[in-house]
Design a protein around this motif. Sequence first.
Motif, PDB file in Angstrom:
ATOM      1  N   ASP A   6     -44.428  56.483 100.425  1.00 31.37           N
ATOM      2  CA  ASP A   6     -45.843  56.231 100.733  1.00 31.37           C
ATOM      3  C   ASP A   6     -46.300  54.883 100.182  1.00 31.37           C
ATOM      4  OD1 ASP A   6     -46.072  58.626 102.084  1.00 31.37           O
ATOM      5  OD2 ASP A   6     -46.962  59.690 100.379  1.00 31.37           O
ATOM      6  N   THR A   7     -45.844  54.540  98.975  1.00 30.90           N
ATOM      7  CA  THR A   7     -46.203  53.250  98.387  1.00 30.90           C
ATOM      8  C   THR A   7     -45.620  52.116  99.213  1.00 30.90           C
ATOM      9  OG1 THR A   7     -46.240  54.259  96.188  1.00 30.90           O
ATOM     10  CG2 THR A   7     -46.195  51.857  96.279  1.00 30.90           C
ATOM     11  N   ALA A   8     -44.369  52.239  99.596  1.00 31.97           N
ATOM     12  CA  ALA A   8     -43.739  51.211 100.425  1.00 31.97           C
ATOM     13  C   ALA A   8     -44.466  51.083 101.762  1.00 31.97           C
ATOM     14  CB  ALA A   8     -42.263  51.533 100.635  1.00 31.97           C
ATOM     15  N   ARG A   9     -44.835  52.217 102.371  1.00 30.61           N
ATOM     16  CA  ARG A   9     -45.587  52.164 103.635  1.00 30.61           C
ATOM     17  C   ARG A   9     -46.927  51.454 103.448  1.00 30.61           C
ATOM     18  NH1 ARG A   9     -42.999  57.093 104.631  1.00 30.61           N
ATOM     19  NH2 ARG A   9     -44.609  58.338 103.627  1.00 30.61           N
ATOM     20  N   ALA A  10     -47.603  51.728 102.334  1.00 28.22           N
ATOM     21  CA  ALA A  10     -48.888  51.073 102.058  1.00 28.22           C
ATOM     22  C   ALA A  10     -48.702  49.563 101.910  1.00 28.22           C
ATOM     23  CB  ALA A  10     -49.537  51.663 100.809  1.00 28.22           C
ATOM     24  N   VAL A  11     -47.654  49.153 101.213  1.00 29.75           N
ATOM     25  CA  VAL A  11     -47.377  47.714 101.041  1.00 29.75           C
ATOM     26  C   VAL A  11     -47.148  47.065 102.403  1.00 29.75           C
ATOM     27  CG1 VAL A  11     -45.670  46.055 100.164  1.00 29.75           C
ATOM     28  CG2 VAL A  11     -46.518  47.899  98.678  1.00 29.75           C
ATOM     29  N   ILE A  12     -46.323  47.677 103.225  1.00 32.58           N
ATOM     30  CA  ILE A  12     -46.030  47.113 104.548  1.00 32.58           C
ATOM     31  C   ILE A  12     -47.299  47.049 105.395  1.00 32.58           C
ATOM     32  CG2 ILE A  12     -44.752  47.474 106.711  1.00 32.58           C
ATOM     33  CD1 ILE A  12     -43.073  46.412 104.261  1.00 32.58           C
ATOM     34  N   ALA A  13     -48.097  48.106 105.382  1.00 35.03           N
ATOM     35  CA  ALA A  13     -49.329  48.124 106.175  1.00 35.03           C
ATOM     36  C   ALA A  13     -50.302  47.041 105.707  1.00 35.03           C
ATOM     37  CB  ALA A  13     -49.993  49.500 106.097  1.00 35.03           C
ATOM     38  N   LEU A  14     -50.496  46.923 104.406  1.00 38.29           N
ATOM     39  CA  LEU A  14     -51.429  45.924 103.874  1.00 38.29           C
ATOM     40  C   LEU A  14     -50.964  44.500 104.176  1.00 38.29           C
ATOM     41  CD1 LEU A  14     -52.112  47.656 100.458  1.00 38.29           C
ATOM     42  CD2 LEU A  14     -53.892  47.084 102.145  1.00 38.29           C
ATOM     43  N   ALA A  15     -49.676  44.237 103.973  1.00 36.19           N
ATOM     44  CA  ALA A  15     -49.154  42.892 104.223  1.00 36.19           C
ATOM     45  C   ALA A  15     -49.213  42.546 105.703  1.00 36.19           C
ATOM     46  CB  ALA A  15     -47.728  42.773 103.698  1.00 36.19           C
ATOM     47  N   THR A  16     -48.871  43.493 106.553  1.00 38.56           N
ATOM     48  CA  THR A  16     -48.903  43.253 107.997  1.00 38.56           C
ATOM     49  C   THR A  16     -50.330  42.983 108.458  1.00 38.56           C
ATOM     50  OG1 THR A  16     -46.932  44.615 108.324  1.00 38.56           O
ATOM     51  CG2 THR A  16     -48.331  44.236 110.255  1.00 38.56           C
ATOM     52  N   GLU A  17     -51.260  43.809 107.996  1.00 38.41           N
ATOM     53  CA  GLU A  17     -52.660  43.630 108.377  1.00 38.41           C
ATOM     54  C   GLU A  17     -53.197  42.265 107.943  1.00 38.41           C
ATOM     55  OE1 GLU A  17     -56.905  45.588 107.158  1.00 38.41           O
ATOM     56  OE2 GLU A  17     -55.250  46.962 107.576  1.00 38.41           O
ATOM     57  N   ALA A  18     -52.762  41.806 106.772  1.00 44.98           N
ATOM     58  CA  ALA A  18     -53.227  40.518 106.261  1.00 44.98           C
ATOM     59  C   ALA A  18     -52.430  39.339 106.831  1.00 44.98           C
ATOM     60  CB  ALA A  18     -53.145  40.505 104.738  1.00 44.98           C
ATOM     61  N   GLY A  19     -51.343  39.615 107.530  1.00 44.59           N
ATOM     62  CA  GLY A  19     -50.512  38.550 108.072  1.00 44.59           C
ATOM     63  C   GLY A  19     -49.741  37.806 107.001  1.00 44.59           C
ATOM     64  N   LEU A  20     -49.344  38.517 105.944  1.00 44.36           N
ATOM     65  CA  LEU A  20     -48.655  37.900 104.815  1.00 44.36           C
ATOM     66  C   LEU A  20     -47.175  38.251 104.822  1.00 44.36           C
ATOM     67  CD1 LEU A  20     -51.302  38.669 102.049  1.00 44.36           C
ATOM     68  CD2 LEU A  20     -50.959  36.514 103.293  1.00 44.36           C
ATOM     69  N   GLN A  21     -46.363  37.322 104.339  1.00 44.99           N
ATOM     70  CA  GLN A  21     -44.924  37.514 104.228  1.00 44.99           C
ATOM     71  C   GLN A  21     -44.559  37.836 102.782  1.00 44.99           C
ATOM     72  OE1 GLN A  21     -42.235  37.067 106.790  1.00 44.99           O
ATOM     73  NE2 GLN A  21     -44.135  37.796 107.735  1.00 44.99           N
ATOM     74  N   LEU A  22     -43.684  38.831 102.609  1.00 46.38           N
ATOM     75  CA  LEU A  22     -43.255  39.301 101.299  1.00 46.38           C
ATOM     76  C   LEU A  22     -41.806  38.918 101.034  1.00 46.38           C
ATOM     77  CD1 LEU A  22     -44.537  42.985 101.604  1.00 46.38           C
ATOM     78  CD2 LEU A  22     -45.765  41.022 100.638  1.00 46.38           C
ATOM     79  N   ALA A  23     -41.499  38.745  99.746  1.00 46.54           N
ATOM     80  CA  ALA A  23     -40.122  38.497  99.329  1.00 46.54           C
ATOM     81  C   ALA A  23     -39.886  39.167  97.982  1.00 46.54           C
ATOM     82  CB  ALA A  23     -39.858  36.995  99.219  1.00 46.54           C
ATOM     83  N   THR A  24     -38.613  39.371  97.653  1.00 41.92           N
ATOM     84  CA  THR A  24     -38.253  39.908  96.347  1.00 41.92           C
ATOM     85  C   THR A  24     -37.198  39.024  95.703  1.00 41.92           C
ATOM     86  OG1 THR A  24     -36.426  41.341  97.060  1.00 41.92           O
ATOM     87  CG2 THR A  24     -38.663  42.272  97.176  1.00 41.92           C
ATOM     88  N   ALA A  25     -37.209  39.038  94.369  1.00 43.95           N
ATOM     89  CA  ALA A  25     -36.186  38.383  93.553  1.00 43.95           C
ATOM     90  C   ALA A  25     -35.748  39.430  92.545  1.00 43.95           C
ATOM     91  CB  ALA A  25     -36.761  37.161  92.851  1.00 43.95           C
ATOM     92  N   GLU A  26     -34.546  39.956  92.709  1.00 40.59           N
ATOM     93  CA  GLU A  26     -34.145  41.120  91.945  1.00 40.59           C
ATOM     94  C   GLU A  26     -32.854  40.895  91.170  1.00 40.59           C
ATOM     95  OE1 GLU A  26     -34.740  44.893  94.120  1.00 40.59           O
ATOM     96  OE2 GLU A  26     -35.154  43.580  95.842  1.00 40.59           O
ATOM     97  N   SER A  27     -32.907  41.243  89.906  1.00 42.88           N
ATOM     98  CA  SER A  27     -31.710  41.277  89.083  1.00 42.88           C
ATOM     99  C   SER A  27     -31.426  42.727  88.734  1.00 42.88           C
ATOM    100  CB  SER A  27     -31.905  40.427  87.826  1.00 42.88           C
ATOM    101  OG  SER A  27     -30.735  40.426  87.039  1.00 42.88           O
ATOM    102  N   LEU A  28     -32.197  43.304  87.866  1.00 43.44           N
ATOM    103  CA  LEU A  28     -32.043  44.699  87.434  1.00 43.44           C
ATOM    104  C   LEU A  28     -31.933  45.669  88.601  1.00 43.44           C
ATOM    105  CD1 LEU A  28     -32.541  46.946  85.122  1.00 43.44           C
ATOM    106  CD2 LEU A  28     -34.913  46.750  85.841  1.00 43.44           C
ATOM    107  N   THR A  29     -32.750  45.480  89.626  1.00 42.85           N
ATOM    108  CA  THR A  29     -32.810  46.424  90.744  1.00 42.85           C
ATOM    109  C   THR A  29     -31.862  46.074  91.882  1.00 42.85           C
ATOM    110  OG1 THR A  29     -34.747  45.221  91.543  1.00 42.85           O
ATOM    111  CG2 THR A  29     -35.147  47.213  90.236  1.00 42.85           C
ATOM    112  N   ALA A  30     -31.219  44.931  91.824  1.00 43.03           N
ATOM    113  CA  ALA A  30     -30.119  44.556  92.716  1.00 43.03           C
ATOM    114  C   ALA A  30     -30.396  44.771  94.203  1.00 43.03           C
ATOM    115  CB  ALA A  30     -28.845  45.298  92.315  1.00 43.03           C
ATOM    116  N   GLY A  31     -31.627  44.507  94.633  1.00 44.90           N
ATOM    117  CA  GLY A  31     -31.962  44.624  96.042  1.00 44.90           C
ATOM    118  C   GLY A  31     -32.618  45.930  96.438  1.00 44.90           C
TER     119      GLY A  31
END
Length: 176
Positions: A6-31
């Motif tokens: 649900d949290t991931a869906r909310a992030v995708i919905a909010l970013a899509t609605e705002a027209g924003l692009q997301l990225a991650t930089a992960e070490s501990l979580t490895a992607g």
Amino acid sequence: MSGSPDTARAVIALATEAGLQLATAESLTAGAVVARLVDVPGASACVAGGAACYSYGAKHRVLGVDDAELERTGAVTVEVARAMARGALALYDADLAVSTTGVAGPGADDRGVPAGTVHLAVAVRHGAERGAREPRIALERELHLAGSRAGIREESVAVALDLLRTELERMAQAPF
């Protein structure tokens, strides 16, 4: 559960609605953060990509983290988390980026940083809606988690998603 689908869906919905692009930089979580995001149908509208950079060399070469700082302080610092998030913004030409760095265990790292120590940061391009290019650190967290290696990593993914959602909600309420 925090960081649920649900949290991931909310992030995708909010970013899509705002027209924003997301990225991650992960070490501990490895992607795992970007994987959780792209599990959501429609994620291609707003997820630019994710960099899993485990070694110091990868953090430096891919994300532009200062190699002298990595050698001096190690990778588990708020400064490295900030640099990783900024690096992901640049690498993917994104508007928001979240980073994760920490020690999953089972024991301390080679510098004595205890297992469960995690740093996260969210970087945002100033005026993301207007295409400005100067990044700022919007949010950061230091965690001290207990549990198994898998549990520490999973809780770190949950917090990373929560941080993205928090910043996207803030941006929706008070745009730049």
